[in-house]
Design an enzyme around this catalytic site. Structure first.
Site, PDB file in Angstrom:
ATOM      1  N   LYS A  64       1.584   4.093  -3.070  1.00 44.40           N
ATOM      2  CA  LYS A  64       1.370   5.537  -2.869  1.00 44.40           C
ATOM      3  C   LYS A  64       2.651   6.310  -3.215  1.00 44.40           C
ATOM      4  CE  LYS A  64      -2.837   5.556  -1.103  1.00 44.40           C
ATOM      5  NZ  LYS A  64      -3.924   5.979  -1.985  1.00 44.40           N
TER       6      LYS A  64
ATOM      7  N   TYR B 217       0.846  -1.203   0.000  1.00 44.39           N
ATOM      8  CA  TYR B 217       0.000   0.000   0.000  1.00 44.39           C
ATOM      9  C   TYR B 217       0.885   1.260   0.000  1.00 44.39           C
ATOM     10  CZ  TYR B 217      -3.248   3.560   1.843  1.00 44.39           C
ATOM     11  OH  TYR B 217      -3.992   4.712   2.041  1.00 44.39           O
TER      12      TYR B 217
END
Ligand SMILES: NC(=O)c1ccc[n+]([C@@H]2O[C@H](COP(=O)([O-])OP(=O)(O)OC[C@H]3O[C@@H](n4cnc5c(N)ncnc54)[C@H](OP(=O)(O)O)[C@@H]3O)[C@@H](O)[C@H]2O)c1
Length: 226
Positions: free
Chosen positions: A134, A130
């Site tokens: 990003k 994750y």
């Protein structure tokens, strides 16, 4: 006079406008005098009606539906969770590929600022998928020819989410009810109210600073107070 006209004649583009942050950003943009047009690109029709708003429904698998989009400032609050997306590849499509695709077309068509809702801990070298995704998006956006790329990195989002997300609910409970824990060195982890976040994004989009600006969670609060 010309300066004033330029200030109030801007067009904002929002992707992820049906989400927790995106919806609040859209509402604030519609009230903001710096923009006389706001375009949202939802995948299902919006219920909100406003004379400043254009909201063509798009299928992001068909770039020809949005490749001619024109705006000055692009706000990205798009995202999903790996659970909702179903796989890392599906998550990456929403949290990396679509935002980058929209960013590429928008800058080619004249956009000068890109404002991204990223996340605390975003890091292209992270071992956490994750956070790495990003960070990779932040890096990819920085390579495009925007005058300014503004990246906000909030902590857990505080707002009125209709959908239940267990992990987030626990985090929100801690952020709201145990706020005394987030003092001193832990202050930077405190939950980020979405209205405050949206306000900071719009404020920064209307600032003069060029280049890539990374705004960590504690700075989001500091900018909101200024
Ligand atoms: N949740 C947190 O506590 C937290 C903390 C830090 C950072 N963030 C990041 O902040 C950003 C905004 O979060 P949020 O909680 O406001 O998001 P959200 O409420 O889940 O909204 C996500 C938005 O992305 C759109 N979207 C999702 N999948 C899509 C797809 N396949 N195609 C097109 N659009 C799609 C949604 O559209 P639909 O309405 O059509 O689904 C919605 O507009 C995200 O990038 C998130 O990772 C979240």
């Amino acid at each position: 006079m010309l300066f004033l006209e330029q200030m109030t004649n801007k067009t904002a583009l929002v992707i992820g406008a049906t989400g927790l942050v995106g919806e609040e950003t859209l509402k604030q943009l519609l009230k903001c005098a710096d923009y006389n047009k706001v375009i949202a690109l939802p995948r299902k029709p919006l219920s909100i009606k406003n004379a400043k708003l254009e909201n063509p429904v798009v299928d992001f698998d068909k770039p020809e539906q949005y490749n001619n989009i024109k705006a000055d400032d692009v706000f990205c609050a798009m995202g999903t969770t790996i659970g909702k997306a179903g796989s890392q590849a599906a998550f990456k499509k929403v949290d990396y590929e679509i935002p980058l695709s929209v960013a590429g077309f928008a800058v080619k068509n004249g956009a000068t600022k890109f404002i991204l809702v990223s996340s605390m801990g975003a890091n292209a070298r992270s071992g956490i998928f994750y956070s790495r995704t990003k960070g990779e998006l932040e890096q990819a956006l920085a390579k495009l020819k925007y005058k300014a790329v503004i990246v906000v990195r909030p902590s857990i989002l505080l707002g009125d989410r209709k959908e239940q997300r267990t992990g987030e609910a626990i985090g929100r409970f801690a952020a709201e009810k145990l706020s005394f824990l987030f003092a001193g060195p832990l202050a930077k982890y405190k939950g980020t109210p979405v209205d405050l976040l949206a306000g900071v994004m719009i404020k920064m989009a209307n600032g003069d600073k060029a280049g890539v600006q990374i705004v960590e969670n504690d700075e989001i609060f500091a900018i909101a107070e200024k």
